[in-house]
Design an enzyme around this catalytic site. Structure first.
Site, PDB file in Angstrom:
ATOM      1  N   SER A  96       0.858  -1.195   0.000  1.00 33.30           N
ATOM      2  CA  SER A  96       0.000   0.000   0.000  1.00 33.30           C
ATOM      3  C   SER A  96       0.884   1.231   0.000  1.00 33.30           C
ATOM      4  CB  SER A  96      -0.871   0.008   1.261  1.00 33.30           C
ATOM      5  OG  SER A  96      -1.470   1.285   1.434  1.00 33.30           O
ATOM      6  N   TYR A 132      -1.327  -0.704  10.192  1.00 31.89           N
ATOM      7  CA  TYR A 132      -1.514  -1.164   8.807  1.00 31.89           C
ATOM      8  C   TYR A 132      -0.283  -0.835   7.962  1.00 31.89           C
ATOM      9  CZ  TYR A 132      -3.701  -1.317   4.139  1.00 31.89           C
ATOM     10  OH  TYR A 132      -4.004  -1.580   2.824  1.00 31.89           O
TER      11      TYR A 132
HETATM   12  N1  NAD Z   1      -8.775  -0.723  -1.543  1.00 30.53           N
HETATM   13  C1  NAD Z   1      -7.751   0.065  -1.400  1.00 30.53           C
HETATM   14  O1  NAD Z   1      -7.837   1.286  -1.533  1.00 30.53           O
HETATM   15  C2  NAD Z   1      -6.390  -0.506  -1.074  1.00 30.53           C
HETATM   16  C3  NAD Z   1      -5.286   0.332  -1.134  1.00 30.53           C
HETATM   17  C4  NAD Z   1      -4.022  -0.172  -0.846  1.00 30.53           C
HETATM   18  C5  NAD Z   1      -3.870  -1.513  -0.529  1.00 30.53           C
HETATM   19  N2  NAD Z   1      -4.966  -2.324  -0.477  1.00 30.53           N
HETATM   20  C6  NAD Z   1      -4.744  -3.730  -0.148  1.00 30.53           C
HETATM   21  O2  NAD Z   1      -5.298  -4.522  -1.160  1.00 30.53           O
HETATM   22  C7  NAD Z   1      -5.731  -5.769  -0.614  1.00 30.53           C
HETATM   23  C8  NAD Z   1      -7.188  -5.997  -0.992  1.00 30.53           C
HETATM   24  O3  NAD Z   1      -7.971  -4.974  -0.421  1.00 30.53           O
HETATM   25  P1  NAD Z   1      -9.478  -4.699  -0.860  1.00 30.53           P
HETATM   26  O4  NAD Z   1      -9.695  -3.242  -0.842  1.00 30.53           O
HETATM   27  O5  NAD Z   1      -9.775  -5.466  -2.084  1.00 30.53           O
HETATM   28  O6  NAD Z   1     -10.253  -5.233   0.422  1.00 30.53           O
HETATM   29  P2  NAD Z   1     -11.335  -6.392   0.588  1.00 30.53           P
HETATM   30  O7  NAD Z   1     -11.733  -6.350   2.025  1.00 30.53           O
HETATM   31  O8  NAD Z   1     -12.383  -6.285  -0.456  1.00 30.53           O
HETATM   32  O9  NAD Z   1     -10.479  -7.681   0.318  1.00 30.53           O
HETATM   33  C9  NAD Z   1      -9.694  -8.248   1.290  1.00 30.53           C
HETATM   34  C10 NAD Z   1      -9.707  -9.738   1.080  1.00 30.53           C
HETATM   35  O10 NAD Z   1      -8.872 -10.332   2.077  1.00 30.53           O
HETATM   36  C11 NAD Z   1      -9.542 -11.450   2.587  1.00 30.53           C
HETATM   37  N3  NAD Z   1      -9.129 -11.703   3.961  1.00 30.53           N
HETATM   38  C12 NAD Z   1      -9.098 -10.831   4.986  1.00 30.53           C
HETATM   39  N4  NAD Z   1      -8.711 -11.465   6.097  1.00 30.53           N
HETATM   40  C13 NAD Z   1      -8.503 -12.762   5.750  1.00 30.53           C
HETATM   41  C14 NAD Z   1      -8.111 -13.917   6.451  1.00 30.53           C
HETATM   42  N5  NAD Z   1      -7.869 -13.900   7.771  1.00 30.53           N
HETATM   43  N6  NAD Z   1      -8.009 -15.077   5.776  1.00 30.53           N
HETATM   44  C15 NAD Z   1      -8.272 -15.129   4.464  1.00 30.53           C
HETATM   45  N7  NAD Z   1      -8.631 -14.081   3.735  1.00 30.53           N
HETATM   46  C16 NAD Z   1      -8.763 -12.905   4.388  1.00 30.53           C
HETATM   47  C17 NAD Z   1     -11.022 -11.098   2.539  1.00 30.53           C
HETATM   48  O11 NAD Z   1     -11.794 -12.266   2.558  1.00 30.53           O
HETATM   49  C18 NAD Z   1     -11.105 -10.345   1.232  1.00 30.53           C
HETATM   50  O12 NAD Z   1     -11.301 -11.257   0.178  1.00 30.53           O
HETATM   51  C19 NAD Z   1      -5.505  -5.674   0.897  1.00 30.53           C
HETATM   52  O13 NAD Z   1      -4.278  -6.300   1.214  1.00 30.53           O
HETATM   53  C20 NAD Z   1      -5.428  -4.188   1.136  1.00 30.53           C
HETATM   54  O14 NAD Z   1      -4.644  -3.900   2.276  1.00 30.53           O
HETATM   55  C21 NAD Z   1      -6.227  -1.849  -0.731  1.00 30.53           C
END
Ligand code: NAD
Length: 252
Positions: A143, A156
């Protein structure tokens, strides 16, 4: 001529595949020809992801990645059923926004367990000689909060910064087997989770967040396209890097 971005014939694990960025990465990898092993917690939502994948041979594994002790067995099961791997993409992640004075060791531990330690364990077991093909690639979703100071994200951002540091070392160690390890650092991506978070912000905070991105907010496909590049032959000479995909946020 085959595109260097093709993932034809590759078997790739994608974590967090039940929603958001991970789901889109699974879909995009399948469209580029990969057989995708989807890992997430929610069986029903994993089945929804499977229904969106192109081609066949994909599979879903419902697993709570905070249970790091079982990751060796999970990887072994996947390889036994589907053959050796060519890629690993770790997108599973959780966030807890709170100022440092409210964060506890428990918060740090829970976030690190899912965001960081599960990715380390997956990388360790997936890239074992008996599990991973020469020339394979690992992509960890970090991130931009790992490199900028967004208040409330100390736990985070630390969990994501650790991915970037470790990926460089893993890349150096695995290069002798032509295995590459890279991170992607997204800015604000319009996943359902982020849309909820934005909806809960004051109008002023939301406007400030959106205005911070010169190209506007990102879509899951912006990250998935970068992931396809890093998992494919197109990036065969790129390793140990942190690819920032943020619509220009961090250049300002
Ligand atoms: N959305 C954003 O703006 C953003 C920005 C930077 C980084 N990210 C990173 O991208 C990744 C995806 O984020 P997102 O926005 O799609 O969120 P999201 O919540 O839609 O997806 C997260 C996924 O992780 C899975 N997950 C969480 N805890 C888990 C566990 N204990 N065991 C198995 N699976 C687990 C969830 O089931 C889900 O499918 C994350 O690592 C997040 O930190 C997101």
């Amino acid at each position: 001529m085959t595109s260097p971005f093709s993932l034809e014939g590759k078997t790739i694990i994608v974590t967090g595949a039940s929603s958001g960025i991970g789901r889109q990465c699974a879909i995009s990898c399948s469209h580029m020809g990969a057989k995708v092993m989807c890992i997430g917690r929610n069986e029903q939502r994993l089945q929804d992801t499977l229904a969106h994948l192109a081609g066949d041979g994909h599979a879903a594994y419902s697993y709570d990645l905070s249970q790091t002790h079982g990751i060796a067995g999970l990887v072994a099961d996947i390889v036994a059923a589907h053959g050796k791997l060519d890629g690993l993409l770790c997108a599973a992640g959780i966030e807890r926004t709170a100022p440092i004075k409210l964060l506890t060791v428990q918060d740090y531990a829970e976030i690190m367990q899912v965001n960081t330690f599960s990715a380390f364990e997956l990388a360790r077991h997936a890239t074992a000689m008996k599990h991973f093909n020469r020339g394979g690639a690992v992509v960890l979703i970090a991130s931009i909060t790992a490199t900028i100071a967004r208040t409330g994200t100390a736990a985070y951002s630390a969990s994501k910064g650790a991915l970037i540091s470790a990926a460089r070392v893993m890349a150096a160690e695995l290069a002798k087997r032509q295995i590459r390890v890279n991170c992607i650092s997204p800015g604000t991506i319009l996943t359902p989770l982020m849309q909820n978070a934005l909806a809960q912000m004051s109008d002023e905070d939301r406007a400030r967040r959106v205005a911070g991105f010169p190209l506007g907010l990102g879509e899951p496909a912006d990250v998935a396209n970068a992931a396809v590049y890093l998992l494919s032959e197109a990036s065969r000479w790129v390793t140990g890097q942190n690819l920032i995909v943020d619509g220009g946020f961090t250049i300002q």
